[in-house]
Design an enzyme around this catalytic site. Structure first.
Site, short mmCIF file in Angstrom:
data_model
loop_
_atom_site.label_atom_id
_atom_site.label_comp_id
_atom_site.label_asym_id
_atom_site.label_seq_id
_atom_site.Cartn_x
_atom_site.Cartn_y
_atom_site.Cartn_z
CG ASN A 214 83.29 8.88 68.52
OD1 ASN A 214 83.76 9.32 67.63
ND2 ASN A 214 84.27 8.00 69.57
CG PHE A 255 76.28 10.22 60.82
CD1 PHE A 255 77.46 10.44 59.80
CD2 PHE A 255 77.11 8.96 61.59
CE1 PHE A 255 79.36 10.01 59.97
CE2 PHE A 255 77.93 8.31 61.69
CZ PHE A 255 79.08 8.27 60.83
N GLY A 259 69.73 1.47 59.38
CA GLY A 259 70.01 0.76 58.72
C GLY A 259 70.39 -0.57 60.36
CB CYS A 266 84.96 4.16 68.13
SG CYS A 266 86.77 3.88 67.61
CE LYS A 269 86.61 1.64 72.78
NZ LYS A 269 86.77 2.91 72.74
CE LYS A 326 84.33 2.83 59.00
NZ LYS A 326 83.38 4.14 59.04
NE ARG A 333 87.96 -3.65 66.78
CZ ARG A 333 89.24 -3.18 66.92
NH1 ARG A 333 89.76 -2.91 68.61
NH2 ARG A 333 89.37 -1.92 66.37
#
Ligand code: NAD
Length: 440
Positions: A214, A255, A259, A266, A269, A326, A333
């Site tokens: 992540n 990626f 934006g 995810c 945090k 998205k 969230r």
């Protein structure tokens, strides 16, 4: 196999339905009575493409059930997947209170040997802690527990597909635990196209792999966002820069779309939790700190553009298309829309918003704001009525088609703030619109 799912949120529900699809018998438990009632009536508490159909099939085949009774779930299962939330605490660390409570409750009711699988995203060393905690509380050794790490990599929006066709399955299993390895190879053999996609490693490595994955993705996003800001200031076009760097296979195109900052439950945090975990060992996370900081700035970037464009904000109405963090999910969230709306309301703008799925949850989030200031519209064109500018925040497919003559009739002025660089800039310019994107 007999599988128990603890926590029926985005991950737990998809995991449960996914395993049931492969003919496992799944019992799902959640402390949220309301959620269980909905699921027992066949109503999905979340939006995920295809999930309703797969859930219905699983219920009809008697392969999945939902309960508020933990005993029912544990007594009928041999493998328990922990899928509870691990949100951010005040210090930025992962808050493990839901996980610990779930483990304590399971140990309390268990009457047979179980494999406990941590699917929730947890800091490195958590499975070791769980094991120690179980050994302390399970002093009469009623049941034997094995603790395995199996972090989840599904993406909201394509969650079911990601579960059914994973690009890899990471299993954190202790070297000596051949028995669990065998169980998991059998369980996942049906799901993965090739056994080499099952990556077995020590538990700590599996836990850290999830955070590293992540953090890497968040880093790519913050990197391109920063380049886009530089591109903006020097009148360059980030789209060309994306092409120019993405063509290098070491970088790739994925990626690399700038934006309004990453959101969701995810990346924000998990980046913070990893920074926090490093700090526990006196490591200063320079890279991750910058990734996080750029993201905070980026969430305000488009709102700042809108604010500086409209010199006099009084009686200016703007439209927002897209509110979820998205496309193809209802999850709001940490969505950028929440920051953009807050910034614009604070500056005196009026807002008409529309999202295909998430209107209600954002309306609830801003429940103290009157509908004369912030309204939620039932279709995208209603949101354009008497508006001075359109802000695109989430690139849902339905926003691809754009009826210029309809929009021109409805709007008071033709300005677009394209927060995802979703639209063809030249097309808007050719229809006499003013276009402002991210880095172009
Ligand atoms: P979520 O908030 O949607 O769901 C969590 C569920 O756990 C809720 O339904 C809650 O009621 C339930 N719960 C809390 N305490 C419980 C308890 N003691 N017993 C039973 N149920 C309990 O969370 P989520 O988005 O599904 O995420 C779950 C975990 O998976 C997190 O650690 C997250 O970081 C990780 N993860 C999430 C995603 C994602 O895209 N959402 C992807 C990969 C990993």
């Amino acid at each position: 196999m007999n599988i128990g799912i603890i926590g029926v949120g985005y991950v737990g529900l998809v995991t449960g339905v996914g395993f049931a699809h492969f003919k496992n018998k799944v019992v799902c438990f959640d402390i949220d009575q309301n959620k269980i009632n909905h699921l027992n009536n066949g109503d999905l508490p979340i939006y995920e493409e295809g999930l309703d159909e797969y859930l219905e099939k699983a219920i009809d085949s008697n392969l999945i059930s939902f309960t508020n009774n933990l005993d029912d779930c544990i007594s009928s299962s041999d493998i328990i997947f922990l899928c509870v939330g691990t949100p951010q605490d005040k210090a930025g660390a992962a808050d493990l209170k839901y996980l610990i409570k779930a483990v304590d409750d399971i140990v309390e009711v268990a009457k047979k040997d179980l494999i406990l699988v941590c699917k929730s995203t947890v800091p490195v060393g958590t499975c070791d802690k769980i094991e120690k905690r179980i050994n302390l509380s399970n002093d009469d050794n009623r049941s034997k527990f094995k603790v395995v790490s199996n972090p989840e990599f599904l993406k909201e929006g394509t969650a079911l597909k990601d579960f059914l066709e994973p690009d890899r399955v990471v299993l954190g299993i202790d070297d000596s635990d051949y028995e669990s390895s065998k169980v998991f190879f059998d369980l996942y053999a049906e799901i993965v196209s090739d056994q080499s996609l099952i990556l077995v490693m020590p538990r700590r490595d599996a836990e850290l792999t999830k955070y590293a994955a992540n953090a890497m993705l968040a880093t790519k996003i913050s990197f391109i966002n920063e380049i886009a800001v530089i591109s903006d200031k020097y009148d360059a076009d980030i789209k060309n820069i994306q092409k120019g760097i993405g063509a290098d296979p070491r970088i790739g195109y994925e990626f690399l779309n700038p934006g309004c900052g990453y959101g969701g439950s995810c990346f924000p945090k998990d980046v913070k939790a990893l920074i926090n975990k490093a700090k526990e060992k006196n490591i200063e996370s320079y890279v991750l700190g910058a990734v996080d900081k750029r993201n905070e700035l980026q969430k305000k970037y488009l709102a700042d553009k809108v604010k500086s464009f409209f010199f006099n904000k009084e009686n200016v109405t703007v439209s927002i298309w897209g509110l979820s963090f998205k496309p193809n999910t209802d999850d709001i969230r940490c969505a950028s829309s929440l920051d953009v709306i807050t910034e614009l309301l604070d500056s005196g703008f009026k807002i008409k918003a529309y999202d295909p799925i998430s209107n209600a949850s954002v309306e609830e989030y801003f429940n103290d704001i009157g509908s004369d200031i912030l309204s939620f519209e039932i279709n995208k064109y209603d949101a354009l009525k008497e508006s001075h500018g359109l802000i695109l925040l989430t690139e849902w497919d339905e926003f691809k088609s754009f009826d210029f003559s309809k929009a021109d009739d409805l709007m008071l002025s033709k300005n677009i703030f394209d927060g995802r660089n979703f639209y063809d800039k030249d097309e808007f310019l050719s229809h006499d619109w003013k276009y402002s994107g991210i880095g172009r």
